[in-house]
Design a protein around this motif. Sequence first.
Motif, mmCIF file in Angstrom:
data_model
loop_
_atom_site.group_PDB
_atom_site.id
_atom_site.type_symbol
_atom_site.label_atom_id
_atom_site.label_comp_id
_atom_site.label_asym_id
_atom_site.label_seq_id
_atom_site.Cartn_x
_atom_site.Cartn_y
_atom_site.Cartn_z
ATOM 1 N N ASP A 67 46.376 42.723 26.863
ATOM 2 C CA ASP A 67 45.757 43.750 27.711
ATOM 3 C C ASP A 67 44.547 44.407 27.055
ATOM 4 N N ASP A 68 44.501 44.413 25.733
ATOM 5 C CA ASP A 68 43.407 45.069 25.014
ATOM 6 C C ASP A 68 42.312 44.110 24.544
ATOM 7 N N ALA A 69 42.571 42.817 24.644
ATOM 8 C CA ALA A 69 41.606 41.825 24.161
ATOM 9 C C ALA A 69 40.432 41.705 25.134
ATOM 10 N N ASN A 70 39.262 41.412 24.599
ATOM 11 C CA ASN A 70 38.060 41.266 25.404
ATOM 12 C C ASN A 70 37.666 39.786 25.415
ATOM 13 N N TYR A 71 37.932 39.118 26.528
ATOM 14 C CA TYR A 71 37.629 37.697 26.638
ATOM 15 C C TYR A 71 37.492 37.340 28.114
ATOM 16 N N SER A 72 36.905 36.192 28.374
ATOM 17 C CA SER A 72 36.724 35.696 29.736
ATOM 18 C C SER A 72 37.557 34.430 29.894
ATOM 19 N N SER A 73 38.326 34.350 30.976
ATOM 20 C CA SER A 73 39.183 33.177 31.162
ATOM 21 C C SER A 73 39.172 32.705 32.607
ATOM 22 N N VAL A 74 39.671 31.496 32.801
ATOM 23 C CA VAL A 74 39.829 30.926 34.132
ATOM 24 C C VAL A 74 41.136 30.135 34.143
ATOM 25 N N LEU A 75 41.862 30.227 35.261
ATOM 26 C CA LEU A 75 43.094 29.471 35.464
ATOM 27 C C LEU A 75 42.913 28.609 36.705
ATOM 28 N N TYR A 79 48.206 25.894 42.777
ATOM 29 C CA TYR A 79 48.535 27.108 43.515
ATOM 30 C C TYR A 79 47.384 28.115 43.542
ATOM 31 N N THR A 80 46.283 27.841 42.832
ATOM 32 C CA THR A 80 45.158 28.773 42.854
ATOM 33 C C THR A 80 44.362 28.547 44.142
ATOM 34 N N GLU A 81 43.948 29.642 44.734
ATOM 35 C CA GLU A 81 43.273 29.597 46.034
ATOM 36 C C GLU A 81 41.756 29.500 45.870
ATOM 37 N N ILE A 82 41.142 29.017 46.905
ATOM 38 C CA ILE A 82 39.687 28.938 46.981
ATOM 39 C C ILE A 82 39.308 29.434 48.386
ATOM 40 N N VAL A 83 38.216 30.153 48.511
ATOM 41 C CA VAL A 83 37.796 30.692 49.807
ATOM 42 C C VAL A 83 37.228 29.543 50.641
#
Length: 192
Positions: A67-75, A79-83
């Motif tokens: 919760d305190d770490a500063n990073y950029s991620s993608v999953l 099951y991940t949605e796309i518009v």
Amino acid sequence: MIIKGDDIGKKFGKNWIFRNQNFEIESGKPTAITGKNGAGKSTLLQIIAGFLTPSNGTITIDGKSIDDANYSSVLIGPYTEIVEEFTLKEFLSFHSKFKKPTISIDEMANSASLPLEKVIKDFSTGMKQRSKLLTAFFFHNDVILMDEPTSNLDDEGFDWWKSQIDNVKNKTLIISSNEKNEIAQCANKINL
């Protein structure tokens, strides 16, 4: 970057999916999460992504709580949605408002052999999967998490995915899968 799991466990209701998982994932050393169906591979991936909270243990990134770490991620996962109401160009343009692209939107679409002006709902499932993968490969991400990333890809799509994986191996790459061709990209393994 080092992602460390200390005594990680997850249960749903009274049933433990997995327990006592300890691991260390280092940037530049692609890692696979493997195990039988139902062993909790996708669940562990979502815990590492910060989408789920472990029932036991802690995840740290470079010594800080997730919760305190500063990073950029993608999953990216099935099951991940796309518009789907967007065209691919609109989807990628919208995504670029949140993360910096590494190449132009035209170059992204050309790379994946996708039409920019077509509405995503009219894409095949393989085309939708490649669209999701564009957000992993061509936007700034410190951590790339992929759950069964080549599902629905044809041979050409798989070859494209593999060529892009070779370009991101210097980042923190985590792949959850039992597919041998997917996990072959990973030197390290966490087996559930």
